[in-house]
Design a protein around this motif. Sequence first.
Motif, PDB file in Angstrom:
ATOM      1  N   SER A 230      48.288  27.505 -10.917  1.00 37.84           N
ATOM      2  CA  SER A 230      48.162  26.619 -12.085  1.00 37.84           C
ATOM      3  C   SER A 230      49.190  26.921 -13.172  1.00 37.84           C
ATOM      4  O   SER A 230      48.887  26.869 -14.356  1.00 37.84           O
ATOM      5  N   SER A 231      50.403  27.202 -12.757  1.00 38.70           N
ATOM      6  CA  SER A 231      51.467  27.507 -13.706  1.00 38.70           C
ATOM      7  C   SER A 231      51.996  26.227 -14.363  1.00 38.70           C
ATOM      8  O   SER A 231      52.256  25.236 -13.678  1.00 38.70           O
ATOM      9  N   PRO A 232      52.184  26.254 -15.686  1.00 43.92           N
ATOM     10  CA  PRO A 232      52.799  25.087 -16.343  1.00 43.92           C
ATOM     11  C   PRO A 232      54.272  24.954 -15.949  1.00 43.92           C
ATOM     12  O   PRO A 232      54.898  23.929 -16.229  1.00 43.92           O
ATOM     13  N   PHE A 233      54.833  25.962 -15.280  1.00 39.02           N
ATOM     14  CA  PHE A 233      56.224  25.938 -14.838  1.00 39.02           C
ATOM     15  C   PHE A 233      56.327  25.682 -13.335  1.00 39.02           C
ATOM     16  O   PHE A 233      57.280  26.108 -12.689  1.00 39.02           O
ATOM     17  N   CYS A 234      55.364  24.987 -12.790  1.00 42.38           N
ATOM     18  CA  CYS A 234      55.236  24.697 -11.362  1.00 42.38           C
ATOM     19  C   CYS A 234      56.541  24.128 -10.779  1.00 42.38           C
ATOM     20  O   CYS A 234      57.051  23.109 -11.240  1.00 42.38           O
ATOM     21  N   ALA A 235      57.065  24.804  -9.743  1.00 46.49           N
ATOM     22  CA  ALA A 235      58.289  24.351  -9.083  1.00 46.49           C
ATOM     23  C   ALA A 235      58.088  22.996  -8.410  1.00 46.49           C
ATOM     24  O   ALA A 235      58.980  22.144  -8.425  1.00 46.49           O
ATOM     25  N   ALA A 236      56.921  22.780  -7.846  1.00 45.49           N
ATOM     26  CA  ALA A 236      56.635  21.513  -7.176  1.00 45.49           C
ATOM     27  C   ALA A 236      56.634  20.356  -8.177  1.00 45.49           C
ATOM     28  O   ALA A 236      57.108  19.258  -7.866  1.00 45.49           O
ATOM     29  N   LYS A 237      56.140  20.602  -9.362  1.00 47.81           N
ATOM     30  CA  LYS A 237      56.120  19.579 -10.411  1.00 47.81           C
ATOM     31  C   LYS A 237      57.540  19.137 -10.761  1.00 47.81           C
ATOM     32  O   LYS A 237      57.801  17.961 -10.971  1.00 47.81           O
ATOM     33  N   ARG A 238      58.452  20.091 -10.790  1.00 48.60           N
ATOM     34  CA  ARG A 238      59.838  19.790 -11.167  1.00 48.60           C
ATOM     35  C   ARG A 238      60.563  18.949 -10.123  1.00 48.60           C
ATOM     36  O   ARG A 238      61.469  18.193 -10.463  1.00 48.60           O
ATOM     37  N   VAL A 239      60.205  19.069  -8.836  1.00 49.27           N
ATOM     38  CA  VAL A 239      60.935  18.334  -7.798  1.00 49.27           C
ATOM     39  C   VAL A 239      60.304  16.995  -7.433  1.00 49.27           C
ATOM     40  O   VAL A 239      60.917  16.216  -6.710  1.00 49.27           O
ATOM     41  N   CYS A 240      59.132  16.707  -7.932  1.00 49.11           N
ATOM     42  CA  CYS A 240      58.464  15.440  -7.590  1.00 49.11           C
ATOM     43  C   CYS A 240      59.251  14.260  -8.168  1.00 49.11           C
ATOM     44  O   CYS A 240      59.409  14.152  -9.388  1.00 49.11           O
TER      45      CYS A 240
END
Length: 64
Positions: free
Chosen positions: A13-23
């Motif tokens: 549950s990191s606000p710096f989620c790598a997956a979030k950045r590539v979506c």
Amino acid sequence: MKKVKLLKDRCDSSPFCAAKRVCPVSAIEFKKTGLFSGNVVINEEKCVGCGKCVNVCPHGALKI
């Protein structure tokens, strides 16, 4: 259409989620639950099932 599913027991549950950045459609969102806490969630209406997030999640918390 296939969608990405979040395995909550593996997600940090990191606000710096790598997956979030590539979506490419911003389907991975961080919802704040407190001052220093929150949860990663998948917006299934936005998800196109491309799998880019699955490939970069270091915790293996996403699957199609």
